[in-house]
Design an enzyme around this catalytic site. Structure first.
Site, PDB file in Angstrom:
ATOM      1  N   CYS A 181       0.820  -1.220   0.000  1.00 33.46           N
ATOM      2  CA  CYS A 181       0.000   0.000   0.000  1.00 33.46           C
ATOM      3  C   CYS A 181       0.852   1.268   0.000  1.00 33.46           C
ATOM      4  O   CYS A 181       0.325   2.364  -0.142  1.00 33.46           O
ATOM      5  CB  CYS A 181      -0.921   0.021   1.211  1.00 33.46           C
ATOM      6  SG  CYS A 181      -1.548  -1.592   1.658  1.00 33.46           S
ATOM      7  N   HIS A 203      -9.219   2.528  -1.982  1.00 34.10           N
ATOM      8  CA  HIS A 203      -7.797   2.237  -1.780  1.00 34.10           C
ATOM      9  C   HIS A 203      -7.236   1.386  -2.914  1.00 34.10           C
ATOM     10  O   HIS A 203      -7.083   0.179  -2.785  1.00 34.10           O
ATOM     11  CB  HIS A 203      -7.654   1.514  -0.428  1.00 34.10           C
ATOM     12  CG  HIS A 203      -6.250   1.186  -0.031  1.00 34.10           C
ATOM     13  ND1 HIS A 203      -5.134   1.826  -0.525  1.00 34.10           N
ATOM     14  CD2 HIS A 203      -5.773   0.268   0.854  1.00 34.10           C
ATOM     15  CE1 HIS A 203      -4.053   1.308   0.027  1.00 34.10           C
ATOM     16  NE2 HIS A 203      -4.408   0.352   0.858  1.00 34.10           N
TER      17      HIS A 203
END
Lengths: 383, 140
Positions: free
Chosen positions: A82, A331
């Site tokens: 991420c 995301h």
């Protein structure tokens, strides 16, 4: 020499069923070029970032450079889950500082909704140590839930306080045309949503999304030539923690964040008090609360009260994720880091629209990669 | 080979510490101990975390531990549907190292509290593989 951000571009985040990853990357890249007033030939290196575990394409930098039409410009891929494009910006900064390249484009992307549920779950189940943890079926929410529980136990943080983070981020997400969810939520909505991994519920968790974000950077001289409103990279920090929970010692704090932000503040010669605005890694509401403490916005154990007292809204002590954060934006793993940095850059350029923090001069972008393995921080400063 | 017998979904089969699974089949949980510096490791490691020596011996663990944190997983990966829901726990062994794994299904969620004393037990799963679980003290 300083390195400046001269152009930014980002797609909408969400379930973008009509687009492939290369098309999303091209949208973000074209917008960043146009923002900078540059042409493709001006880009001397292309850093491509994604969580490769979600990519269908092997070695995606190859197809991205081709599709963008920048060959034979150097290109390669950066992966830090991420935090991929947050780390990509650090790599780009280093390439410019080393004198190898004068203008570098960093593009982060992810195409997550094209995978079927079984594929996503297979990827998810291998987020932790595949040798000793994955055989028990942990998920991303499960790992973060274990931290949430430890924080609640040690400091008395409540599920209501976690839920308030989601309320705040959805309030700002409703004003962000690029956000996946542009709808406000009440605390009841969050608390009544189904349990994913106790104590985290559906609206405590961010959603998988498609999207791309691009940042073009240059050395000081070129930056001044290109733009009248440069945003300078003032501080960088990057640190790691063990992947396995069994190898860690702290479960109410992400130690990689603490170490990374110290480096970034030191390099920028600031403290947390000097920040006007921040983007932090809110993959889960509990993570945002822990980040408040790890990044120095409040004292240890006071993260729950910081949101309860509204101090992370615009007008509070430190506005956090006022673009909606990952909870509302969605995301797309590889695009997230760059998206955070872009939101801060827009704040410092006074271009953040309805979520503008008045007179924002110094901002922080923070990412956590994976289940707390990589902490990356970038301090930006307006000229 | 041999490690493919560990856990509900084993992702690896080849490792220098596959003997761990043989011990599980004997009802025992073993860690590794560095023969150079004496550091005890769990989960087992072929290289010492403290000194990187690859000279290790097996060391039997009491299985007594204290719960650090847990979560009940409702949304599970597809391969774990048959086991869902399950509770994941992280505990500290009295010997020092930590252990990550399932809390035994015999333990009700409302019996669980952070800081509670627990014990590791080895079990054979319905797919024929072996693993360890965290149980309440007093249960065997």
């Amino acid at each position: 020499m300083r390195v400046g951000i001269v152009g930014v571009g980002q797609t909408k985040f969400g379930k973008l069923s009509d687009s492939s990853s290369r098309e999303l990357v091209a949208d973000a890249f074209r917008e960043a070029l146009s923002d900078a007033g540059l042409a493709r030939k001006d880009i001397s290196a292309l850093v491509v970032c994604s969580g490769t575990h979600y990519d269908k394409q092997r070695s995606p930098a190859g197809i991205m450079a081709e599709y963008l039409g920048v060959n034979p410009t150097p290109t390669f891929h950066v992966e830090a889950a991420c935090a991929s494009s947050g780390v990509g910006v650090r790599v780009g900064w280093s390439m410019i500082q080393a004198g190898l390249h004068d203008i570098v484009a960093v593009v982060g992307f992810q195409k997550m909704t094209e995978l079927d549920t079984a594929e996503v779950q297979d990827v998810m189940s291998r987020s932790g140590d595949v040798m000793w943890e994955s055989p028990f079926g942990p998920t991303m929410p499960a790992y973060y839930a274990m931290y949430a529980r430890a924080h609640m136990k040690r400091y008395g943080t409540t599920e209501e306080q976690f839920a308030l983070v989601s309320v705040k981020n959805h309030k700002y997400g409703a004003k962000n045309p690029n956000a996946m969810f542009q709808k406000e939520l009440t605390i009841e909505d969050v608390l009544k949503s189904r349990v994913v991994a106790s104590p985290l519920k559906l609206y405590d968790c961010c959603a998988n999304a498609d999207g791309a974000a691009c940042i073009i950077m240059a050395g000081e001289k070129i930056t001044r030539k290109i733009t009248d409103t440069p945003v300078w990279i003032a501080g960088l920090g990057l640190a790691s923690s063990p992947m396995s929970l069994t190898s860690r010692s702290e479960f109410a704090s992400f130690e990689c964040s603490v170490k990374a932000v110290r480096q970034a503040y030191k390099m920028a010669k600031i403290t947390a008090r000097d920040l006007d605005v921040a983007e932090v890694h809110d993959s889960f509401t509990s993570a945002e609360v822990i980040n408040y403490e790890d990044l120095g916005f409040c004292r240890r154990g006071e993260g729950g009260r910081l949101i309860e007292n509204g101090q992370t809204y615009i007008g509070g002590k430190i506005p956090v994720n006022v673009d909606g954060g990952l909870l509302a934006k969605g995301h797309p793993v590889g695009a997230t880091g760059a998206s955070h940095i872009i939101s801060i850059a827009k704040q410092l350029r006074n271009e953040a629209g309805p979520s503008q923090v008045p007179k924002a001069k110094i901002g922080l972008a923070h990412n956590i990669g994976g289940i707390g393995m990589y902490g990356v921080c970038t301090v930006l400063r307006a000229s | 080979m041999g490690f493919e017998k560990f856990g509900w979904v084993p992702y690896l089969s080849q490792t220098r510490v596959a003997k761990f699974v043989d011990f599980l089949q004997e009802g025992k949980v073993y860690g590794t101990k560095c023969k150079e510096c004496g550091a005890l490791q769990f989960p087992p490691r072929a290289h010492c975390l403290r000194c990187l020596s690859s000279n290790f011996e097996w060391s039997h663990l009491s299985g007594n531990c204290t719960l650090i944190t847990y979560t009940k997983v409702d949304a599970t990966p597809a391969a774990f549907k048959e086991q869902a829901p399950y509770i994941l726990g992280l505990a500290e062994l009295t010997e020092g190292p930590k252990v990550f794994g399932w809390i035994d299904k015999s333990v009700a969620e409302d019996h669980i509290s952070l800081g509670m004393k627990m014990r590791l037990r080895t079990i054979r799963l319905s797919n024929g593989n072996w693993t360890y679980v965290l149980t309440e003290l007093g249960t065997t």
